[in-house]
Design a protein around this motif. Sequence first.
Motif, PDB file in Angstrom:
ATOM      1  N   MET A   1       0.840  -1.199   0.000  1.00  0.00           N
ATOM      2  CA  MET A   1       0.000   0.000   0.000  1.00  0.00           C
ATOM      3  C   MET A   1       0.880   1.256   0.000  1.00  0.00           C
ATOM      4  O   MET A   1       1.883   1.302   0.695  1.00  0.00           O
ATOM      5  N   THR A   2       0.485   2.272  -0.784  1.00  0.00           N
ATOM      6  CA  THR A   2       1.288   3.494  -0.826  1.00  0.00           C
ATOM      7  C   THR A   2       1.126   4.272   0.490  1.00  0.00           C
ATOM      8  O   THR A   2       0.079   4.207   1.132  1.00  0.00           O
ATOM      9  N   ALA A   3       2.176   5.021   0.851  1.00  0.00           N
ATOM     10  CA  ALA A   3       2.109   5.826   2.079  1.00  0.00           C
ATOM     11  C   ALA A   3       1.178   7.013   1.852  1.00  0.00           C
ATOM     12  O   ALA A   3       1.073   7.515   0.733  1.00  0.00           O
ATOM     13  N   PRO A   4       0.491   7.453   2.912  1.00  0.00           N
ATOM     14  CA  PRO A   4      -0.381   8.617   2.734  1.00  0.00           C
ATOM     15  C   PRO A   4       0.435   9.868   2.414  1.00  0.00           C
ATOM     16  O   PRO A   4       1.556  10.021   2.908  1.00  0.00           O
ATOM     17  N   ILE A   5      -0.124  10.731   1.590  1.00  0.00           N
ATOM     18  CA  ILE A   5       0.567  11.972   1.234  1.00  0.00           C
ATOM     19  C   ILE A   5      -0.378  13.156   1.418  1.00  0.00           C
ATOM     20  O   ILE A   5      -1.598  12.981   1.531  1.00  0.00           O
ATOM     21  N   THR A   6       0.219  14.338   1.435  1.00  0.00           N
ATOM     22  CA  THR A   6      -0.567  15.565   1.621  1.00  0.00           C
ATOM     23  C   THR A   6      -0.373  16.452   0.392  1.00  0.00           C
ATOM     24  O   THR A   6       0.763  16.756   0.022  1.00  0.00           O
ATOM     25  N   ILE A   7      -1.477  16.832  -0.225  1.00  0.00           N
ATOM     26  CA  ILE A   7      -1.395  17.624  -1.462  1.00  0.00           C
ATOM     27  C   ILE A   7      -2.165  18.931  -1.304  1.00  0.00           C
ATOM     28  O   ILE A   7      -3.272  18.946  -0.760  1.00  0.00           O
ATOM     29  N   LEU A   8      -1.537  19.995  -1.798  1.00  0.00           N
ATOM     30  CA  LEU A   8      -2.218  21.287  -1.885  1.00  0.00           C
ATOM     31  C   LEU A   8      -2.810  21.373  -3.292  1.00  0.00           C
ATOM     32  O   LEU A   8      -2.107  21.120  -4.274  1.00  0.00           O
ATOM     33  N   GLY A   9      -4.099  21.689  -3.388  1.00  0.00           N
ATOM     34  CA  GLY A   9      -4.750  21.806  -4.699  1.00  0.00           C
ATOM     35  C   GLY A   9      -5.191  23.234  -4.960  1.00  0.00           C
ATOM     36  O   GLY A   9      -5.702  23.898  -4.050  1.00  0.00           O
ATOM     37  N   ILE A  10      -4.974  23.695  -6.185  1.00  0.00           N
ATOM     38  CA  ILE A  10      -5.328  25.080  -6.541  1.00  0.00           C
ATOM     39  C   ILE A  10      -6.216  25.059  -7.775  1.00  0.00           C
ATOM     40  O   ILE A  10      -5.908  24.387  -8.770  1.00  0.00           O
ATOM     41  N   GLU A  11      -7.340  25.801  -7.707  1.00  0.00           N
ATOM     42  CA  GLU A  11      -8.304  25.829  -8.821  1.00  0.00           C
ATOM     43  C   GLU A  11      -8.693  27.284  -9.105  1.00  0.00           C
ATOM     44  O   GLU A  11      -9.076  28.014  -8.185  1.00  0.00           O
ATOM     45  N   SER A  12      -8.591  27.688 -10.375  1.00  0.00           N
ATOM     46  CA  SER A  12      -8.950  29.066 -10.732  1.00  0.00           C
ATOM     47  C   SER A  12      -9.377  29.145 -12.201  1.00  0.00           C
ATOM     48  O   SER A  12      -9.095  30.127 -12.868  1.00  0.00           O
ATOM     49  N   SER A  13     -10.063  28.103 -12.692  1.00  0.00           N
ATOM     50  CA  SER A  13     -10.319  28.040 -14.138  1.00  0.00           C
ATOM     51  C   SER A  13     -11.565  28.795 -14.573  1.00  0.00           C
ATOM     52  O   SER A  13     -11.762  29.031 -15.759  1.00  0.00           O
ATOM     53  N   CYS A  14     -12.445  29.148 -13.612  1.00  0.00           N
ATOM     54  CA  CYS A  14     -13.665  29.855 -14.016  1.00  0.00           C
ATOM     55  C   CYS A  14     -13.890  31.054 -13.101  1.00  0.00           C
ATOM     56  O   CYS A  14     -13.156  32.028 -13.178  1.00  0.00           O
ATOM     57  N   ASP A  15     -14.878  30.982 -12.221  1.00  0.00           N
ATOM     58  CA  ASP A  15     -15.158  32.155 -11.386  1.00  0.00           C
ATOM     59  C   ASP A  15     -15.048  31.864  -9.895  1.00  0.00           C
ATOM     60  O   ASP A  15     -15.628  32.568  -9.082  1.00  0.00           O
ATOM     61  N   ASP A  16     -14.310  30.815  -9.524  1.00  0.00           N
ATOM     62  CA  ASP A  16     -14.038  30.534  -8.121  1.00  0.00           C
ATOM     63  C   ASP A  16     -12.526  30.457  -7.926  1.00  0.00           C
ATOM     64  O   ASP A  16     -11.857  29.713  -8.641  1.00  0.00           O
ATOM     65  N   THR A  17     -12.022  31.219  -6.949  1.00  0.00           N
ATOM     66  CA  THR A  17     -10.600  31.132  -6.620  1.00  0.00           C
ATOM     67  C   THR A  17     -10.513  30.176  -5.429  1.00  0.00           C
ATOM     68  O   THR A  17     -11.018  30.501  -4.349  1.00  0.00           O
ATOM     69  N   ALA A  18      -9.907  29.012  -5.634  1.00  0.00           N
ATOM     70  CA  ALA A  18     -10.019  27.971  -4.614  1.00  0.00           C
ATOM     71  C   ALA A  18      -8.677  27.300  -4.322  1.00  0.00           C
ATOM     72  O   ALA A  18      -7.845  27.123  -5.215  1.00  0.00           O
ATOM     73  N   ALA A  19      -8.517  26.917  -3.060  1.00  0.00           N
ATOM     74  CA  ALA A  19      -7.337  26.138  -2.657  1.00  0.00           C
ATOM     75  C   ALA A  19      -7.772  25.197  -1.540  1.00  0.00           C
ATOM     76  O   ALA A  19      -8.685  25.521  -0.767  1.00  0.00           O
TER      77      ALA A  19
END
Length: 325
Positions: free
Chosen positions: A1-19
Amino acid sequence: MTAPITILGIESSCDDTAAAVVHGRPSAASVLSNVVFTQTEAHAAFGGVVPEIAARAHAEKIDFAVEDALKSANVTLKDIDAIAVTAGPGLIGGVLSGVMCAKGLCAATGKPLIGVNHLAGHALTPQLTNGVTFPYLMLLVSGGHCQFLLVQGHNDYIRLGGTIDDAPGEAFDKTARILGLNQPGGPAVEKTAELGDPKAFSLPRPLINRPDCNMSFSGLKTAILRARDDVAAIHGGIPEQVRADLCASFQASVKDVLINKSQRALTEARAKAPELNTFAVAGGVAANMAIRGALETLCTNENVNFVAPPLSLCTDNGAMIAYAG
Ligand code: KG4
Ligand code: ZN
């Protein structure tokens, strides 16, 4: 099993600025934070998303979205294993804001950068929220997208069909504008439709008899415009009851098309993947109770599980991008 990881996600493709910050493995991940700065008010007066305004608003807010996401997840950049960012499709100015922010963070920290297809983010959300296993059928219905995807793996999608012109959310927004209702149009049209007769106006059900999974919604918007002008010519304005009838008739038409095509998509998906047992929906239009209820009924009749992620993860967000990453 793979070890757990922590990812930061960034979304800005339309009209929501999100992380957002997501932690775990593909089979069991949890959302540690999910920050969204919406631009609804900035675009409201224009009856749709204005790319220039969107790009500027993303550039102004994106750093704050990332900071907030890290803070509310109680982590720092040191705890992040990789940074995932929407690399398209979307409004180019917005996508660039997100990608430049992510690249800057990666250059400064040495973390890996993962470009994510926005649609993969939506398509994989049922795994994140409900642990749905492959294969499943996904209907993505928002202001910018409308398509059926057979999701067979993290990187294995078959597009069964979709709109050939406008997305349903766009049609809801334009209908609201034509009838003098507030933006975003979907909730306003749904609320007004509650008091209307869905059979009062006989509106088209475009492409409903075509034996495929494609849809069209732009003619519907023109039909609403003509109906409104006819009513206005007779009454010198739009009486409240007629406005409600127009909204109810419009919503019934969108619902009928989506249900009919969902049934076709299920048949096609099952022919390709007989073990399929889940139909998932995502996107802002999935918030519409009339449409959602009809999809649930269809799934009950077809004996498949119906999954609709919570609205905060159904509409554009950074968590879906982190998870897909
Ligand atoms: O997924 P979303 O937040 O953004 C993208 O378009 O990617 O979806 C927004 C769209 C808008 O067009 C909005 O009018 C529509 O979803 N919407 C609705 C409802 N709530 C939002 N459409 C119909 N009924 C609703 N209750
Ligand atoms: Zn989206």
